[in-house]
Design an enzyme around this catalytic site. Structure first.
Site, PDB file in Angstrom:
ATOM      1  N   ASP A 175       0.751  -1.205   0.151  1.00 45.05           N
ATOM      2  CA  ASP A 175      -0.114   0.082  -0.062  1.00 45.05           C
ATOM      3  C   ASP A 175       1.012   1.418   0.145  1.00 45.05           C
ATOM      4  O   ASP A 175       1.956   1.323   0.358  1.00 45.05           O
ATOM      5  CB  ASP A 175      -0.922   0.018   1.183  1.00 45.05           C
ATOM      6  CG  ASP A 175      -2.114  -0.854   1.167  1.00 45.05           C
ATOM      7  OD1 ASP A 175      -2.431  -1.345   0.087  1.00 45.05           O
ATOM      8  OD2 ASP A 175      -2.742  -1.282   2.242  1.00 45.05           O
ATOM      9  N   TYR A 204       6.913 -10.186   6.742  1.00 42.39           N
ATOM     10  CA  TYR A 204       6.436  -8.698   7.016  1.00 42.39           C
ATOM     11  C   TYR A 204       6.908  -8.525   8.336  1.00 42.39           C
ATOM     12  O   TYR A 204       6.935  -9.177   9.331  1.00 42.39           O
ATOM     13  CB  TYR A 204       5.145  -8.406   6.840  1.00 42.39           C
ATOM     14  CG  TYR A 204       4.502  -8.164   5.688  1.00 42.39           C
ATOM     15  CD1 TYR A 204       4.564  -7.048   5.089  1.00 42.39           C
ATOM     16  CD2 TYR A 204       3.926  -9.439   4.909  1.00 42.39           C
ATOM     17  CE1 TYR A 204       4.042  -7.064   3.593  1.00 42.39           C
ATOM     18  CE2 TYR A 204       3.326  -9.329   3.624  1.00 42.39           C
ATOM     19  CZ  TYR A 204       3.426  -8.108   3.070  1.00 42.39           C
ATOM     20  OH  TYR A 204       2.820  -8.080   1.435  1.00 42.39           O
TER      21      TYR A 204
END
Length: 247
Positions: free
Chosen positions: A53, A112
């Site tokens: 994003d 992540y």
């Protein structure tokens, strides 16, 4: 004769409107494909392991494309890309792979990292890469809450928006909450694939536990609810890094 090429690269997501190419805004994929077009004088489409994003960074994003010049070596391609990419994208590794390689579908694990600066004072030199959170966090409580997320579950409550077309059942291998140093906390999430905003939602919910606003068991209740309105929302994007993709 085209050669299928894979690249592992890093980027600072601060000045990008996310990874995926979009008209009229600066994106990571857009800059990558512009650099490839400058090198090869033709349009070269790419596919990536994940779409980050706006504001999210990467240490180990992986993309693949067909190289129009079969005479170039892996090192030639790496050097050419780094000479043509902007300063906030850097190719770390290039390798030739099989003709059908698609990093999105062949990834076995995505890792992540999310960084929280848990300090009284803001650090101006880290602020693009951490979530500054000046309130006390209980690491042990966060670890207890994280255990409810491991395994295969319906993560609909942890998505950024209603995922009408996507399967919201995902598998998480591990969630670790690590104190790297006195004021820096790492939340490491390992899974096969993720919903949009899922890691940031996991972080926001664990922080809610860490401040003792929620008991650790509340994480399981949010998970079982399958309702985003039960969730704590999203942590800021700038603390999140796509750390590594494994094949």
């Amino acid at each position: 004769m085209y050669k299928r090429v894979a690249i592992e690269f890093s980027y600072d997501g601060t000045d990008f409107y996310g990874y995926q190419i979009q008209p009229s805004v600066r994106t990571v994929q857009g800059e990558l494909e512009k650099a490839l077009e400058r090198i090869f004088k033709v349009k070269v489409p790419t596919v990536a392991a994940g779409r980050t994003d706006t504001g999210v960074h990467a240490c180990g994003q992986v993309a693949a494309f067909d190289c129009p010049n079969p005479r170039l070596s892996e090192n030639d391609i790496r050097n050419a890309l780094n000479a043509n990419l902007p300063g906030d994208i850097y190719v770390r590794r290039v390798w030739f792979t099989h003709d059908k390689f698609n990093p999105r579908y062949e990834a076995k694990k995505r890792i992540y990292h999310y960084y929280i600066l848990n300090s009284e004072f803001k650090d101006l030199f880290l602020q693009r890469y951490v979530w500054w959170f000046p309130y006390e966090l209980d690491i042990e409580a966060m670890r207890k809450g994280a255990r409810f997320l491991v395994g295969t579950h319906d993560f609909a409550a942890f998505s950024k928006k209603d995922e009408e077309k996507e399967n919201t059942v995902k598998t998480i291998f591990n969630v670790r909450v690590v104190k790297l140093r006195r004021e820096l906390i790492l939340i490491r999430v390992e899974g096969i694939s993720f919903l949009r905003g899922m890691v940031r939602s996991i972080v926001a919910n664990l922080v809610k536990v860490g401040t003792h606003q929620w008991p650790p068991e509340r994480i399981e209740e949010v998970l079982l609810s399958k309702d985003r309105t039960e969730s704590a929302g999203l942590a800021p994007p700038h603390g999140l890094f796509l750390y590594r993709v494994l094949f």
